[in-house]
Design an enzyme around this catalytic site. Structure first.
Site, PDB file in Angstrom:
ATOM      1  N   ASP A 219       0.924  -1.471   0.263  1.00  0.00           N
ATOM      2  CA  ASP A 219       0.311   0.036  -0.162  1.00  0.00           C
ATOM      3  C   ASP A 219       0.745   1.337   0.055  1.00  0.00           C
ATOM      4  OD1 ASP A 219      -2.091   1.200   0.772  1.00  0.00           O
ATOM      5  OD2 ASP A 219      -2.307   1.500   2.837  1.00  0.00           O
TER       6      ASP A 219
ATOM      7  N   GLY B  54      -8.858   6.459   2.710  1.00  0.00           N
ATOM      8  CA  GLY B  54      -9.068   6.915   3.989  1.00  0.00           C
ATOM      9  C   GLY B  54     -10.788   6.153   4.405  1.00  0.00           C
TER      10      GLY B  54
HETATM   11  P1  13P Z   1      -7.571   4.806   6.999  1.00  0.00           P
HETATM   12  O1  13P Z   1      -7.052   4.719   8.294  1.00  0.00           O
HETATM   13  O2  13P Z   1      -8.665   6.741   7.609  1.00  0.00           O
HETATM   14  O3  13P Z   1      -8.679   4.010   7.100  1.00  0.00           O
HETATM   15  O4  13P Z   1      -6.833   4.020   5.446  1.00  0.00           O
HETATM   16  C1  13P Z   1      -6.420   3.732   4.876  1.00  0.00           C
HETATM   17  C2  13P Z   1      -6.053   3.253   3.868  1.00  0.00           C
HETATM   18  O5  13P Z   1      -5.931   4.538   3.331  1.00  0.00           O
HETATM   19  C3  13P Z   1      -4.592   3.359   3.373  1.00  0.00           C
HETATM   20  O6  13P Z   1      -4.458   2.959   2.736  1.00  0.00           O
END
Ligand code: 13P
Length: 301
Positions: free
Chosen positions: A96, A227
């Site tokens: 990620d 997010g």
């Molecule tokens: P949150 O931690 O805000 O849920 O977002 C996770 C995310 O977008 C990882 O790329």
């Protein structure tokens, strides 16, 4: 465009480590979204996979570059891959928000089935150039690629966004640019910015569904919502109807686990053992992941 080159996809859709393209193919066909959970601990990996198994749903487990400080990929990567391979449901192991090319290529060499290149901070043409190179190398190995256009901000900066058009146009993904980006790079999924933020929401989120819908219609690739934790059920469903097929999720699940541990410790009389803390964490994250995975699956349980 994003379709995997695997002919017999239905037959392969059983217990196994799968690519993001394979999961998105199914999600696209059945019009739902797949939860992509950050798993920077053994507890998170076990919780998320157990949740997916209990619901018989596919899932994505992700290692974020920003979580390298909690646990490096050399340690957590092989654990994620082993857990995915022995899971009772299809699991994609994803990198990620990779900004470092070294980390992206390391993940690919280790056997990750999907990587995200986050070139959103680069000039547009440079973002395209680097994304194209990664797509070429990844697709050659059957690995999927997600890339980002627009800017995903952290929640502590979210209150700084004014409604001024120039701010929004700088931060949010432009649908026409997104179409050009997807067409020129051949990515499998597009991380688009339309109002969500990473971390805890300081003010209630207002998502630009009109923009999301335009991005999806103009690109026709699965859209990734970053997010993703902290929204209401209606927003998730509206996002899915408008093209979101992968929901990145972490903060609210991690906070729930932390708060559960705080409560348990307050109630506890006598000695505290660390193995009990790990069990509470797994249980809390599993329940949390199950709750949202049911919502993302768009069916009643
Ligand atoms: P949150 O931690 O805000 O849920 O977002 C996770 C995310 O977008 C990882 O790329």
């Amino acid at each position: 465009m994003f379709l995997p080159k695997i002919k017999d996809i239905e037959r392969r859709y059983v217990k196994m480590l799968v690519s993001l393209a394979e999961l998105l193919y199914e999600a696209q066909k059945k019009q739902y979204a797949i939860g992509a959970f950050n798993t920077p601990s053994l507890e998170a990996i076990r919780a998320v996979i157990a949740a997916a198994e209990e619901l018989s749903l596919p899932v994505i487990i992700s290692h974020a570059e920003v979580h390298q400080k909690f646990v490096p990929i050399e340690i957590i990567g092989p654990i994620m891959l082993a857990a995915a391979k022995s899971a009772e449901v299809p699991v994609c192991v994803h990198l990620d928000h990779g900004r470092s090319l070294e980390l992206i290529y390391k993940a690919m060499d280790m056997g990750f089935t999907s990587v995200m290149f986050d070139g959103s901070n680069l000039p547009y043409e440079k973002n395209i150039e680097v994304t194209c190179q990664i797509v070429k190398d990844a697709h050659h190995k059957g690995i999927s690629v997600e890339a980002e256009l627009g800017t995903m901000i952290e929640s502590e900066h979210s209150t700084e966004i004014t409604s001024s058009k120039s701010d929004i146009n700088y931060i949010y993904t432009d649908p026409d640019l997104a179409a050009d980006f997807v067409q020129r790079t051949g990515i499998n999924a597009l991380a688009a910015s339309f109002g969500t933020v990473h971390g805890l929401y300081l003010t209630s989120p207002k998502l630009d569904f009109q923009r999301l819908s335009e991005i999806y219609k103009k690109t026709m690739v699965p859209i990734v919502m970053h997010g993703g934790s902290g929204l209401g059920e209606k927003d998730y469903h509206k996002a899915i109807v408008n093209g979101v097929r992968k929901i990145n999720y972490y903060t609210y699940m991690a906070r729930d686990a932390g708060e559960t541990i705080r409560e348990k410790l307050t109630e506890l009389r006598g000695p505290v053992f660390y193995h009990d803390i790990t069990s509470w964490a797994i249980d809390s994250m599993k329940q949390h992941a199950m709750k949202v995975m049911k919502i993302f699956a768009m069916k009643s349980y």
